[in-house]
Enzyme design. Structure first.
Site, PDB file in Angstrom:
ATOM      1  CB  THR A 167      -1.034   0.004   1.141  1.00 35.22           C
ATOM      2  OG1 THR A 167      -2.058   0.953   0.817  1.00 35.22           O
ATOM      3  CG2 THR A 167      -0.453   0.362   2.506  1.00 35.22           C
TER       4      THR A 167
ATOM      5  CB  CYS B  74      -4.535   6.253   5.829  1.00 30.89           C
ATOM      6  SG  CYS B  74      -5.531   7.331   4.786  1.00 30.89           S
TER       7      CYS B  74
ATOM      8  CG  HIS C 132      -4.563   2.407   2.942  1.00 32.52           C
ATOM      9  ND1 HIS C 132      -3.521   2.764   2.121  1.00 32.52           N
ATOM     10  CD2 HIS C 132      -5.061   3.581   3.415  1.00 32.52           C
ATOM     11  CE1 HIS C 132      -3.392   4.095   2.091  1.00 32.52           C
ATOM     12  NE2 HIS C 132      -4.334   4.610   2.874  1.00 32.52           N
TER      13      HIS C 132
END
Lengths: 159, 281
Positions: free
Chosen positions: A22, A28, A45
Site C-alpha cells: 500500500t 491513514c 489501509h
C-alpha cells in the site's frame, strides 16, 4: 505478483509469490498481519477511525473505517487457516500535518482506535511505526512475512 | 546568474495558459450565450475539443447520455460544468509527464493531487460563504502549478532541502524558500498573475502554504484546507510528506469541526472513484 491495496481497501493472500503493498499512508493507517504457519497474510489501509460518521459509506466501503475494517481483515485470514494467536501484527501510518491547534489530528485518532481495539481483543503488536510527518509505503511478502517500510525523509528499511 | 534569477527567468518563459479558456470564461458570464458561439471559439483548440467530449462522457460530470459532437456537448452541459471542464482540460497539459519528479512524485501523481484538491475545494464551498464553486475548483486545480516549474531546481538541491526539513523541523516550503530563494507557492502566484487569472485565485495559489491561511480570504482558506486534507489522505504526496504547517484554529470562523473534515475526506474518496477518467486526459 504485486497486489496493490488502495485507500480504504483490504487484501489477503496465501500465495507465497504475492507481495501486498500500500502506497502513501498519510494520516491513514496500514495494518499488516501474517501467520507464519499457515503462510497467509493480509493488509488493510483504513482512512478514518469510526464508522458512526457515515453509516451508508461504511456499508459501501467498510475498509474506510477502523472499526468496520479491522475485524474483516482478521476474519478474512482465518478463512485461509490463520489463527489469531499466531498472527504477527504490525501497524504503520497515522502521520499528521504540523498544526499546533490539533484540529488535524486524524492521524492520532486513527492510532488510538487501533490500539484500543487490539487491547480489547488481546492482540499483541509485534512492530509499529506511527506518527510524525512522513508518508509511508509498506509491503508484505506472503511467502516470508518480510515487511518493508519506506518513509519520506527516512528511506527504506525492514520492519 | 543566481538560482533565484534562474527561477524567475523561467517564470517569464512559462508557456501561456490556453487563450480559449479565458475567452470561454468571459463568454459564459453572459447567461444568454449560444452554444454555437461557444463552439466557434472552442473548436480552434483541438486538445480542448477532444477533452470536452471525453470529460463530458466521464462519470464525474454525470451526463445522462453519451455525446459525440462538440455542438451536442455544449447544448447538454450547463455553464458551470462547462467552465470546470474547460479549466480541467486547459490545465492538464501543464501536469503531463514527469511534472513532479523533483518532489519524488511518480508520473501523473501531481495531476491526480491537483484534481483531488480541486474537487475537495468544491466540497468545502458548502461550509464557506461567499466563494463561488468554479473559482474554488480552478484555484484548487492550479494551486501547485509552481511545483511543475520548480521541480528541476528542487531535484538539484533535494538532499539539502530534506536535511533541513528533518533537522530544523520546518515545513518543506520553508526549506524550499530558504535554499532556492522562492517556494513553489510564490512561484505559482507569479505564474497565475502572468496568466491574468483573477486576483483572488492568484492570492489563493500564492498563500496556500501560509500557516495562517485559514484566517485569510475565504478562497485562500478553502484551497489551503483542501490541500491539507488531500495531503493527509496521502493523495499525490511526494517526499515533502505531511511536513506542512497549518494553524487549525482558523477553522472556527467557518464553524468547521473535525467531524466535518472527516466527512469531506470520506466524500472525496467516493468522488475520486467517479473522477477516474479525469486522471488520464
Amino acid at each position: 505478483m504485486k497486489i496493490i491495496v488502495g485507500i480504504s481497501d483490504m487484501k489477503v493472500s496465501n500465495k507465497p509469490d504475492d507481495v501486498l503493498i500500500t502506497y502513501s499512508l498519510g494520516s491513514c493507517i496500514g495494518v499488516v498481519i501474517w501467520d507464519p504457519v499457515a503462510k497467509v497474510g493480509g493488509m488493510l489501509h483504513y482512512m478514518l477511525p469510526d464508522s458512526s460518521l457515515d453509516k451508508d459509506k461504511a456499508e459501501a466501503k467498510p475498509f474506510m473505517f477502523a472499526d468496520t475494517g479491522i475485524p474483516r481483515l482478521f476474519k478474512e485470514t482465518y478463512k485461509f487457516g490463520a489463527l489469531k494467536n499466531r498472527l504477527i501484527v504490525k501497524v504503520v501510518g497515522g502521520s499528521q500535518i504540523m498544526d499546533s491547534a490539533g484540529i488535524f489530528n486524524i492521524g492520532k485518532r486513527n492510532q488510538a482506535v487501533v490500539r484500543k481495539m487490539f487491547w480489547k481483543n488481546q492482540i499483541m503488536l509485534a512492530k509499529e511505526d506511527v506518527g510524525g510527518t512522513g508518508n509511508r509505503t509498506v509491503s508484505l511478502e506472503i511467502g516470508t512475512g518480510v515487511t518493508h517500510l519506506k518513509v519520506s525523509g527516512r528511506g527504506e528499511f525492514e520492519l | 546568474m543566481s538560482r533565484l534569477d534562474e527561477i524567475l527567468s523561467l517564470v517569464k518563459h512559462v508557456p501561456p495558459f490556453p487563450k480559449v479558456a479565458q475567452r470561454v470564461s468571459e463568454m459564459l458570464n453572459d447567461p444568454e450565450v449560444s452554444a454555437a458561439a461557444l463552439a466557434e471559439v472552442i473548436q480552434y483548440d483541438q486538445v480542448i475539443t477532444a477533452n470536452v467530449l471525453k470529460i463530458c462522457n466521464a462519470a464525474y460530470f454525470g451526463l445522462s447520455r453519451k455525446v459525440s459532437s462538440l455542438d451536442e456537448a455544449l447544448v447538454i452541459v450547463g455553464n458551470d460544468t462547462l467552465k470546470d471542464i474547460i479549466i480541467t482540460s486547459s490545465s492538464a497539459r501543464f501536469y503531463k509527464g514527469a511534472a513532479g519528479e523533483g518532489y519524488k512524485l511518480d508520473q501523473g501523481e501531481l495531476w491526480k493531487h491537483s484534481i483531488a484538491v480541486g474537487i475537495m475545494a468544491k466540497e468545502l464551498v458548502k461550509y464557506v460563504k461567499d466563494v463561488e464553486s468554479g473559482s474554488a475548483y480552478t484555484a484548487g486545480l492550479l494551486h501547485d502549478i509552481g511545483k511543475r516549474f520548480l521541480s528541476s531546481f528542487v531535484a538539484d538541491d533535494f538532499k539539502k532541502i530534506m536535511m533541513k526539513v528533518v533537522q530544523d523541523n520546518c515545513s518543506f516550503v520553508e526549506a524550499e524558500k530558504e535554499l532556492l530563494g522562492a517556494s513553489h507557492a510564490e512561484l505559482g502566484g507569479m505564474i497565475m498573475s502572468q496568466w491574468d487569472f483573477p486576483k483572488e485565485i492568484e492570492l489563493a495559489v500564492l498563500q496556500h502554504h501560509d500557516p495562517d491561511a485559514l484566517e485569510k480570504d475565504p478562497l485562500t482558506a478553502i484551497v489551503a484546507l483542501a490541500n491539507a486534507l488531500v495531503i493527509s489522505m496521502g493523495i499525490g504526496v511526494g517526499a515533502d510528506g505531511l511536513s506542512v504547517k497549518m494553524q487549525g484554529g482558523g477553522l472556527k470562523r467557518f464553524g468547521i469541526t473535525s467531524m466535518h473534515l472527516e466527512l469531506c475526506m470520506a466524500n472525496l474518496l467516493m468522488e475520486l472513484d467517479r473522477a477516474q477518467e479525469l486522471f488520464h486526459i
